[in-house]
Motif scaffolding. Structure first.
Motif, PDB file in Angstrom:
ATOM      1  N   PHE A   1       3.398   4.627   1.939  1.00  0.00           N
ATOM      2  CA  PHE A   1       3.569   4.570   3.389  1.00  0.00           C
ATOM      3  C   PHE A   1       2.595   5.542   4.052  1.00  0.00           C
ATOM      4  O   PHE A   1       1.934   5.210   5.031  1.00  0.00           O
ATOM      5  CB  PHE A   1       5.010   4.908   3.795  1.00  0.00           C
ATOM      6  CG  PHE A   1       5.251   4.724   5.274  1.00  0.00           C
ATOM      7  CD1 PHE A   1       5.627   3.477   5.769  1.00  0.00           C
ATOM      8  CD2 PHE A   1       5.065   5.770   6.169  1.00  0.00           C
ATOM      9  CE1 PHE A   1       5.817   3.295   7.135  1.00  0.00           C
ATOM     10  CE2 PHE A   1       5.262   5.591   7.527  1.00  0.00           C
ATOM     11  CZ  PHE A   1       5.639   4.348   8.008  1.00  0.00           C
ATOM     12  N   GLY A   2       2.479   6.742   3.437  1.00  0.00           N
ATOM     13  CA  GLY A   2       1.586   7.758   3.991  1.00  0.00           C
ATOM     14  C   GLY A   2       0.159   7.285   4.061  1.00  0.00           C
ATOM     15  O   GLY A   2      -0.539   7.495   5.043  1.00  0.00           O
TER      16      GLY A   2
ATOM     17  N   GLN B   1       1.769  -1.340   3.383  1.00  0.00           N
ATOM     18  CA  GLN B   1       1.630  -0.777   2.039  1.00  0.00           C
ATOM     19  C   GLN B   1       2.960  -0.778   1.296  1.00  0.00           C
ATOM     20  O   GLN B   1       3.023  -1.079   0.116  1.00  0.00           O
ATOM     21  CB  GLN B   1       1.058   0.644   2.117  1.00  0.00           C
ATOM     22  CG  GLN B   1      -0.293   0.700   2.787  1.00  0.00           C
ATOM     23  CD  GLN B   1      -1.274  -0.316   2.243  1.00  0.00           C
ATOM     24  OE1 GLN B   1      -1.733  -0.211   1.112  1.00  0.00           O
ATOM     25  NE2 GLN B   1      -1.585  -1.345   3.032  1.00  0.00           N
ATOM     26  N   VAL B   2       4.029  -0.454   2.012  1.00  0.00           N
ATOM     27  CA  VAL B   2       5.356  -0.454   1.392  1.00  0.00           C
ATOM     28  C   VAL B   2       5.704  -1.870   0.931  1.00  0.00           C
ATOM     29  O   VAL B   2       6.300  -2.070  -0.129  1.00  0.00           O
ATOM     30  CB  VAL B   2       6.414   0.067   2.382  1.00  0.00           C
ATOM     31  CG1 VAL B   2       7.815  -0.069   1.798  1.00  0.00           C
ATOM     32  CG2 VAL B   2       6.130   1.511   2.739  1.00  0.00           C
ATOM     33  N   TRP B   3       5.310  -2.851   1.745  1.00  0.00           N
ATOM     34  CA  TRP B   3       5.646  -4.239   1.429  1.00  0.00           C
ATOM     35  C   TRP B   3       4.606  -4.914   0.525  1.00  0.00           C
ATOM     36  O   TRP B   3       4.657  -6.125   0.310  1.00  0.00           O
ATOM     37  CB  TRP B   3       5.824  -5.042   2.726  1.00  0.00           C
ATOM     38  CG  TRP B   3       7.059  -4.614   3.477  1.00  0.00           C
ATOM     39  CD1 TRP B   3       8.146  -4.010   2.941  1.00  0.00           C
ATOM     40  CD2 TRP B   3       7.307  -4.720   4.880  1.00  0.00           C
ATOM     41  NE1 TRP B   3       9.075  -3.730   3.928  1.00  0.00           N
ATOM     42  CE2 TRP B   3       8.578  -4.162   5.127  1.00  0.00           C
ATOM     43  CE3 TRP B   3       6.580  -5.234   5.962  1.00  0.00           C
ATOM     44  CZ2 TRP B   3       9.148  -4.098   6.394  1.00  0.00           C
ATOM     45  CZ3 TRP B   3       7.138  -5.174   7.226  1.00  0.00           C
ATOM     46  CH2 TRP B   3       8.403  -4.605   7.440  1.00  0.00           C
ATOM     47  N   GLY B   4       3.657  -4.137   0.048  1.00  0.00           N
ATOM     48  CA  GLY B   4       2.698  -4.662  -0.927  1.00  0.00           C
ATOM     49  C   GLY B   4       1.759  -5.724  -0.386  1.00  0.00           C
ATOM     50  O   GLY B   4       1.320  -6.595  -1.130  1.00  0.00           O
ATOM     51  N   VAL B   5       1.436  -5.646   0.891  1.00  0.00           N
ATOM     52  CA  VAL B   5       0.472  -6.610   1.428  1.00  0.00           C
ATOM     53  C   VAL B   5      -0.928  -6.219   0.963  1.00  0.00           C
ATOM     54  O   VAL B   5      -1.299  -5.053   1.001  1.00  0.00           O
ATOM     55  CB  VAL B   5       0.499  -6.632   2.979  1.00  0.00           C
ATOM     56  CG1 VAL B   5      -0.450  -7.707   3.505  1.00  0.00           C
ATOM     57  CG2 VAL B   5       1.905  -6.866   3.475  1.00  0.00           C
TER      58      VAL B   5
ATOM     59  N   GLN C   1      -2.857   5.618  -3.036  1.00  0.00           N
ATOM     60  CA  GLN C   1      -2.576   4.210  -3.277  1.00  0.00           C
ATOM     61  C   GLN C   1      -1.842   4.028  -4.600  1.00  0.00           C
ATOM     62  O   GLN C   1      -0.897   3.263  -4.705  1.00  0.00           O
ATOM     63  CB  GLN C   1      -3.900   3.429  -3.283  1.00  0.00           C
ATOM     64  CG  GLN C   1      -3.826   2.024  -3.850  1.00  0.00           C
ATOM     65  CD  GLN C   1      -3.257   1.047  -2.844  1.00  0.00           C
ATOM     66  OE1 GLN C   1      -3.100   1.381  -1.678  1.00  0.00           O
ATOM     67  NE2 GLN C   1      -2.924  -0.135  -3.301  1.00  0.00           N
ATOM     68  N   ASN C   2      -2.282   4.789  -5.619  1.00  0.00           N
ATOM     69  CA  ASN C   2      -1.664   4.637  -6.931  1.00  0.00           C
ATOM     70  C   ASN C   2      -0.343   5.385  -7.033  1.00  0.00           C
ATOM     71  O   ASN C   2       0.521   5.030  -7.816  1.00  0.00           O
ATOM     72  CB  ASN C   2      -2.623   5.134  -8.027  1.00  0.00           C
ATOM     73  CG  ASN C   2      -3.874   4.275  -8.083  1.00  0.00           C
ATOM     74  OD1 ASN C   2      -3.851   3.104  -7.679  1.00  0.00           O
ATOM     75  ND2 ASN C   2      -4.973   4.850  -8.530  1.00  0.00           N
ATOM     76  N   GLY C   3      -0.194   6.456  -6.260  1.00  0.00           N
ATOM     77  CA  GLY C   3       1.007   7.270  -6.363  1.00  0.00           C
ATOM     78  C   GLY C   3       2.136   6.766  -5.479  1.00  0.00           C
ATOM     79  O   GLY C   3       2.174   5.601  -5.090  1.00  0.00           O
TER      80      GLY C   3
ATOM     81  N   PHE D   1       3.819 -12.858   5.024  1.00  0.00           N
ATOM     82  CA  PHE D   1       4.953 -12.643   5.935  1.00  0.00           C
ATOM     83  C   PHE D   1       5.205 -11.158   6.140  1.00  0.00           C
ATOM     84  O   PHE D   1       5.578 -10.730   7.231  1.00  0.00           O
ATOM     85  CB  PHE D   1       6.196 -13.370   5.422  1.00  0.00           C
ATOM     86  CG  PHE D   1       6.015 -14.861   5.452  1.00  0.00           C
ATOM     87  CD1 PHE D   1       5.992 -15.548   6.670  1.00  0.00           C
ATOM     88  CD2 PHE D   1       5.809 -15.583   4.289  1.00  0.00           C
ATOM     89  CE1 PHE D   1       5.779 -16.912   6.717  1.00  0.00           C
ATOM     90  CE2 PHE D   1       5.607 -16.954   4.324  1.00  0.00           C
ATOM     91  CZ  PHE D   1       5.587 -17.616   5.539  1.00  0.00           C
ATOM     92  N   GLY D   2       4.960 -10.371   5.079  1.00  0.00           N
ATOM     93  CA  GLY D   2       5.033  -8.916   5.218  1.00  0.00           C
ATOM     94  C   GLY D   2       4.031  -8.446   6.250  1.00  0.00           C
ATOM     95  O   GLY D   2       4.327  -7.583   7.081  1.00  0.00           O
TER      96      GLY D   2
END
Lengths: 362, 104
Positions: free
Chosen positions: A179-180, A293-297, A173-175, A316-317
């Motif tokens: 996406f993974g 996760q990529v979109w920071g939801v 999560q921090n690194g 919306f993400g």
């Protein structure tokens, strides 16, 4: 095969508790938003003792403490029949106590269940004391022995496995592996559709919520919604010709459940055709989870499906990830399971491959 | 043949009831009488009475989870199958059960 049956019995009894508890916790937060509380105040609902929202949240919290005990209790019940329930429930509490969660609850339940079977068979007492076996010896001895084994021997390694896994998730999560991380959570939920692996991933996400890490919860929710939506839509779009009445009725139940973040509605399809269903749901869920996760939801709520979307960061993400994930599952399943006619109700031809391999024992 | 049975699936909302339908339809088509109890998440429905059980030639348990009150069937000829077998081949199942019973 027996192993699976025991585990599924536990999960079957556990589901209503997770749903009741999760929805109460989500409701407290939604009401908080409706009442115009700030995000900080919503996080603090749990410490605002005596308030209306605290009560609702507390109901959910209390229900959640029962999840592992009921899982263990009914796994042990499935193994050892009635004598399993009491000790199994206690072992679930012990599993909570030594911070081993679901995994510990599973292990402890199997141990205590088979230990009780062993005692039932081999415990020899004088005839005058026979009546004491089920009411005294079995519950007392099995609970004490397996609980001590959890405390002294098994607790630490199982807790270590759980902690290592949680730590790995936090690092991701921090690194840079956002996406993974989301895809891993999504893949786990999409793999067994409300089963133990998904519940394990959910438990980790819930644990991270308590640590103030809110991203994985969004991945969890989206990937628990896409399977039911994707599969149900594929069946309903497929129409009357391709799917039987029973299948379309199942899809009609699964769809609203999916929007509520209840994945189990898909299980009838997965049971009938595991590979095609699971491939479709796993890929859809993994992509949806990764995208959030990529979109920071982020989502501070462990449950609630479509109803909690408004309180997420970047709603919306979330909706975009939900749509894309569901579409992938829909398209994959539609292609993989393409057929011109419904398989049941149209012809009398039965697939007895599984039956043939069974030796019916009376 | 006089069949009684229980169906129960994991989520307890769909397969339990579909399996019951399949068994009932198949049994009627094959000319047997049948009564099936469902053990879903909502609880037990169409519970088998002691008279049902006493009159039965065979008990079919189609379940992916542990079912309740099996002690009712002590002394009965009983067969347990995964629910998927009933989903895929209810008629063949009943025919196989019948054949096994005839063997003795």
């Amino acid at each position: 095969m027996k192993f699976r049956k025991h585990m599924m019995t536990g999960i079957s009894y556990m589901i209503p508790i997770i749903v009741a508890g999760g929805l109460c916790m989500a409701l407290a937060r939604i009401l908080g938003v409706v009442m115009g509380l700030t995000p900080e105040q919503i996080v603090a609902i749990g410490s605002d003792e005596g308030s209306f929202l605290w009560m609702i949240n507390r109901i959910g919290g209390l229900a959640m403490t029962l999840v592992v005990p009921v899982l263990s209790g009914f796994i042990a019940y499935s193994i050892a029949d009635r004598p399993g329930i009491g000790p199994g429930l206690v072992l679930g509490l012990v599993a909570n106590e030594v911070k081993t969660g679901f995994l510990g609850g599973l292990v402890a339940a199997f141990l205590v269940g088979y230990f009780i079977l062993f005692l039932k068979k081999h415990m020899k007492v004088p005839k005058s004391m026979q009546g004491l076996v089920p009411i005294l010896f079995i519950p007392f001895i099995s609970t004490l022995v397996v609980s001590m084994a959890m405390f002294l021997i098994l607790g630490k390694p199982i807790a270590w496995v759980m902690e290592t896994f949680t730590g790995m998730l936090v690092n991701m999560q921090n690194g840079g592996a956002k996406f993974g991380l989301g895809a891993l959570i999504g893949g786990m939920l999409g793999f067994d559709l409300g089963g133990p692996m998904g519940k394990t991933a959910s438990a980790f996400c819930n644990a991270l919520l308590a640590e103030g890490i809110y991203g994985p919860s969004a991945a969890k929710i989206v990937s628990g919604m896409t399977p039911a939506i994707g599969i149900a839509v594929a069946v309903l779009v497929g129409g009357k010709k391709r799917w039987s009445i029973a299948e379309r009725e199942t899809a009609k139940t699964a769809l609203p459940l999916g929007f509520c973040f209840i994945t189990e509605g898909v299980i009838p399809f997965a049971a009938a055709d595991p590979i095609r269903v699971i491939v479709s749901t796993m890929i859809g869920s993994a992509v949806a989870g990764g995208l959030t996760q990529v979109w920071g939801v982020e989502c501070m709520v462990p449950h609630g499906g479509i109803f909690v979307v408004p309180i997420m960061t970047n709603p919306f993400g979330f909706l975009a990830a939900l749509t894309i994930g569901s579409l992938i599952t829909f398209v994959l399943f539609f292609i993989l399971k393409f057929r011109k006619k419904a398989e049941s109700g149209v012809s009398d031809v039965e697939d007895s491959t599984e039956l043939d391999s069974l030796d019916l024992n009376f | 043949m006089n069949i009684v049975g229980i169906t129960a699936c994991i989520a307890g909302i769909a397969h339990t009831y579909i399996a019951k339908e399949k068994l009932v339809t198949a049994a009627k088509e094959l000319g047997h009488s049948i009564k099936i109890e469902t053990q879903g998440t909502i609880g037990v429905e169409d519970q088998l009475t002691p008279a049902d059980v006493a009159a039965a030639d065979v008990v079919i348990i189609a379940a992916d989870i542990g079912v309740m009150n099996l002690e009712r069937f002590v002394g009965k000829r009983k067969v347990e199958v995964p629910i998927s077998v009933v989903m895929k081949s209810p008629k063949a199942l009943i025919q196989k059960v019948e054949a096994k019973l005839a063997e003795g």
